[in-house]
Design an enzyme around this catalytic site. Sequence first.
Site, PDB file in Angstrom:
ATOM      1  N   LYS A 253     -23.465  25.394  14.421  1.00 19.22           N
ATOM      2  CA  LYS A 253     -22.576  27.043  14.360  1.00 19.22           C
ATOM      3  C   LYS A 253     -23.098  27.629  15.451  1.00 19.22           C
ATOM      4  O   LYS A 253     -22.746  28.060  17.002  1.00 19.22           O
ATOM      5  CB  LYS A 253     -21.745  27.604  13.466  1.00 19.22           C
ATOM      6  CG  LYS A 253     -21.043  28.710  13.827  1.00 19.22           C
ATOM      7  CD  LYS A 253     -20.818  29.054  12.292  1.00 19.22           C
ATOM      8  CE  LYS A 253     -19.760  30.505  13.120  1.00 19.22           C
ATOM      9  NZ  LYS A 253     -19.233  31.557  11.616  1.00 19.22           N
TER      10      LYS A 253
ATOM     11  N   GLU B 257     -35.157  25.524  11.963  1.00 18.27           N
ATOM     12  CA  GLU B 257     -35.206  23.494  11.476  1.00 18.27           C
ATOM     13  C   GLU B 257     -34.096  22.782  12.601  1.00 18.27           C
ATOM     14  O   GLU B 257     -34.871  21.819  13.081  1.00 18.27           O
ATOM     15  CB  GLU B 257     -34.113  23.932  10.197  1.00 18.27           C
ATOM     16  CG  GLU B 257     -34.679  24.849   9.361  1.00 18.27           C
ATOM     17  CD  GLU B 257     -34.660  25.975   9.537  1.00 18.27           C
ATOM     18  OE1 GLU B 257     -34.149  26.254  10.220  1.00 18.27           O
ATOM     19  OE2 GLU B 257     -34.556  26.533   8.041  1.00 18.27           O
TER      20      GLU B 257
ATOM     21  N   GLY C 168     -19.886  28.721   8.477  1.00 23.24           N
ATOM     22  CA  GLY C 168     -20.465  27.699   9.119  1.00 23.24           C
ATOM     23  C   GLY C 168     -20.400  27.107   7.350  1.00 23.24           C
ATOM     24  O   GLY C 168     -20.189  25.225   6.828  1.00 23.24           O
ATOM     25  N   ARG C 169     -20.244  27.679   6.384  1.00 23.73           N
ATOM     26  CA  ARG C 169     -20.336  26.935   4.918  1.00 23.73           C
ATOM     27  C   ARG C 169     -18.942  26.538   4.210  1.00 23.73           C
ATOM     28  O   ARG C 169     -18.415  25.698   3.405  1.00 23.73           O
ATOM     29  CB  ARG C 169     -20.888  27.002   3.630  1.00 23.73           C
ATOM     30  CG  ARG C 169     -19.849  29.102   3.382  1.00 23.73           C
ATOM     31  CD  ARG C 169     -20.826  29.717   2.386  1.00 23.73           C
ATOM     32  NE  ARG C 169     -20.586  31.249   2.465  1.00 23.73           N
ATOM     33  CZ  ARG C 169     -20.845  31.899   3.341  1.00 23.73           C
ATOM     34  NH1 ARG C 169     -21.940  31.374   4.522  1.00 23.73           N
ATOM     35  NH2 ARG C 169     -20.708  33.077   3.401  1.00 23.73           N
TER      36      ARG C 169
ATOM     37  N   GLU D 201     -23.995  30.963  -1.572  1.00 24.05           N
ATOM     38  CA  GLU D 201     -24.119  32.185  -0.210  1.00 24.05           C
ATOM     39  C   GLU D 201     -22.716  32.915   0.104  1.00 24.05           C
ATOM     40  O   GLU D 201     -22.968  33.922   0.937  1.00 24.05           O
ATOM     41  CB  GLU D 201     -24.275  31.183   0.913  1.00 24.05           C
ATOM     42  CG  GLU D 201     -24.893  31.623   1.873  1.00 24.05           C
ATOM     43  CD  GLU D 201     -25.111  30.689   3.068  1.00 24.05           C
ATOM     44  OE1 GLU D 201     -25.933  30.765   3.252  1.00 24.05           O
ATOM     45  OE2 GLU D 201     -24.675  30.421   4.408  1.00 24.05           O
TER      46      GLU D 201
ATOM     47  N   HIS E 160     -29.394  12.710 -18.613  1.00 20.14           N
ATOM     48  CA  HIS E 160     -31.112  12.249 -19.196  1.00 20.14           C
ATOM     49  C   HIS E 160     -31.764  12.808 -18.971  1.00 20.14           C
ATOM     50  O   HIS E 160     -33.051  12.443 -18.750  1.00 20.14           O
ATOM     51  CB  HIS E 160     -30.949  10.774 -19.481  1.00 20.14           C
ATOM     52  CG  HIS E 160     -30.247   9.684 -19.807  1.00 20.14           C
ATOM     53  ND1 HIS E 160     -30.745   9.577 -20.879  1.00 20.14           N
ATOM     54  CD2 HIS E 160     -28.580   9.688 -19.507  1.00 20.14           C
ATOM     55  CE1 HIS E 160     -29.149   8.123 -21.657  1.00 20.14           C
ATOM     56  NE2 HIS E 160     -28.135   8.891 -20.540  1.00 20.14           N
TER      57      HIS E 160
ATOM     58  N   LYS F 195     -36.141  33.832   7.106  1.00 18.05           N
ATOM     59  CA  LYS F 195     -36.645  33.928   8.241  1.00 18.05           C
ATOM     60  C   LYS F 195     -36.906  34.381   9.414  1.00 18.05           C
ATOM     61  O   LYS F 195     -38.331  34.107  10.209  1.00 18.05           O
ATOM     62  CB  LYS F 195     -34.773  33.629   9.228  1.00 18.05           C
ATOM     63  CG  LYS F 195     -34.112  32.697   8.399  1.00 18.05           C
ATOM     64  CD  LYS F 195     -33.318  32.859   9.826  1.00 18.05           C
ATOM     65  CE  LYS F 195     -31.839  31.981   9.106  1.00 18.05           C
ATOM     66  NZ  LYS F 195     -30.441  31.971   9.214  1.00 18.05           N
TER      67      LYS F 195
HETATM   68  O1  F6P Z   1     -29.163  30.035   6.557  1.00 19.66           O
HETATM   69  C1  F6P Z   1     -28.090  30.558   6.211  1.00 19.66           C
HETATM   70  C2  F6P Z   1     -27.107  30.004   7.281  1.00 19.66           C
HETATM   71  O2  F6P Z   1     -26.560  30.597   8.232  1.00 19.66           O
HETATM   72  C3  F6P Z   1     -25.705  29.323   7.059  1.00 19.66           C
HETATM   73  O3  F6P Z   1     -25.389  29.853   6.738  1.00 19.66           O
HETATM   74  C4  F6P Z   1     -25.679  27.756   7.801  1.00 19.66           C
HETATM   75  O4  F6P Z   1     -24.179  27.795   7.685  1.00 19.66           O
HETATM   76  C5  F6P Z   1     -26.762  27.555   7.935  1.00 19.66           C
HETATM   77  O5  F6P Z   1     -27.801  28.852   8.245  1.00 19.66           O
HETATM   78  C6  F6P Z   1     -27.483  26.619   9.512  1.00 19.66           C
HETATM   79  O6  F6P Z   1     -26.856  27.171  11.016  1.00 19.66           O
HETATM   80  P1  F6P Z   1     -26.263  26.996  11.746  1.00 19.66           P
HETATM   81  O7  F6P Z   1     -24.590  25.933  11.937  1.00 19.66           O
HETATM   82  O8  F6P Z   1     -25.891  27.990  12.757  1.00 19.66           O
HETATM   83  O9  F6P Z   1     -26.951  26.022  12.509  1.00 19.66           O
END
Ligand code: F6P
Length: 553
Positions: free
Chosen positions: A206, A212, A267-268, A353, A384, A512
């Site tokens: 987003k 990452e 995002g979620r 979140e 289990h 972060k």
């Molecule tokens: O670190 C949390 C977050 O901001 C989430 O809310 C989001 O879904 C995820 O990182 C990834 O964010 P992006 O889609 O901006 O890479």
Amino acid sequence: MTDLTNRVEWRTLRENAAALETSSLRRLFEDDPQRFDRFSIAAAGLFLDYSKNKISAETLANLIALARATGLEERRNAMFRGDAINETEKRAVLHVALRAGGETDYAAEGEPVSDDVAAALSRMKSFAGAVHGGAHVGRTGKALTTVVNIGIGGSDLGPLMAVEALRPFWIEGRRAHFVSNVDGAHLSDTLAACDPETTLFIIASKTFTTQETLTNAYSARDWFLANGGAEADIAKHFVALSTNAEGVKSFGIDEANMFRFWDWVGGRYSLWSSIGLSIALQVGFDNFEKLLRGARLMDEHFLEAPLEANMPALLALVGVWNRNFQGVAAHAVLPYDQRLHRLPAYLQQADMESNGKRVALTGAAVAHETGPVIFGEPGTNGQHAFYQLLHQGTDIISADFIAAANGAPELGDHHEKLLANFLAQPEALMRGKTDGEVRKELQDTGLDAAEIDRLAPHKVFPGDRPTNSILMDRLTPETLGALIALYEHKIFCQGAVWGVNSFDQWGVELGKALAKTILPEIARRGEIKPAASAHDPSTNGLIDRINKMRADI
Ligand code: F6P
């Protein structure tokens, strides 16, 4: 804003809890033969039985009164109206607009969005069609049969969960992979199974700033270029899903290869947007539309049904009851469906979140508990592993059991056995086994009195563990869409009652930022670094130890 715990409805609920303390779920079922009918509901292709929660009709009425007093319905209407209910980020929350199917026009803070949504969906449709039909091929003219979605959090968990859930709908010969972790093992292991000539990379972010995702995206591009690809071929093999056109451009992906969405999609809550491109590529755009349609049915129900007959609201309110009046701090998501094996992980983000917050919308600290810890595994595997604690642990943990009456495939009697377990566990959690029942059983095996005294306490199940059962005919794109929307709205309702902003996530920022500070302090392999001193002694000590291990090669 009145402190929630000072509300008359809250105080009444406390009294209800005290009155029910000496009762038990067994007793409640014995006293009311109508309990199952009274506390169950069908909507949007799903059936919810919430009768195995320690509530009475009076409790439920009081929970609904609490929801009304806290303005849940007004907040719901404000969300659907496109008001900026995400107040700390000054944004509307309009994932419902993504699945409206042209049937309702939505506006975010007064700005119409439905045409943009339709245009974005239509681009996704033609792109999926071009990839499937061979109009969009790789650099050597081969079909792009492999997708690698690079994203994390909401840009990974939703699409991954849905793709796994919809395996019977996969287009033959196509394979979607998901890379999220910055651990290079994730990307390397995935790429080992990919052919650079037939792989399409989807960079899903987003913000297009996530460490990452960008790290994985650059490494994927390096791999592509090192394996026969040229800069000019990138357009054929890389697309981006984002709200950040500048970020996408500076990565080197042409705007023509960018599928956009908007800041009013959290995002979620984004799998319904362009973020769902990997789903559409794996199961076909028609099935992606069915997923949206299932969610839309739940949206309509959520918006229109009175709270007394509103599935997401009821699921939320029994959750509030368990969390705030029964001392339940953890909630298990237990799909009796192997294909839903990523649902617990998906819901961990969606719920924790959203509602893992300690201040109210006003900024004041809340005086009550908010979101529980969410965890889970598919049944029967979890049985289990951790169910021992659910049945006999010192904490009471609530759970959602989820199943489809019909499996795909129906292999021998596997599905009957799966369903028998899906039914047995909530029954066992509800009923328990009394000391008297245990002793009778042990006597029947011929044990002597001393041995019975020794063993009985270990074999008693206290019961009274609250559960919900969610049932569907079969797991399809429509029922999956409805199920996800059910949980989205449940989370919304709980946030509304608790008075928190379910749509920001400031709690992820501190770690972060610290990781950015620490990054230059980590030694490259073989590098000697000076002793760390910028942190607390524990962090400094760990950095030094890591750096020593990395220097000794
Ligand atoms: O670190 C949390 C977050 O901001 C989430 O809310 C989001 O879904 C995820 O990182 C990834 O964010 P992006 O889609 O901006 O890479």
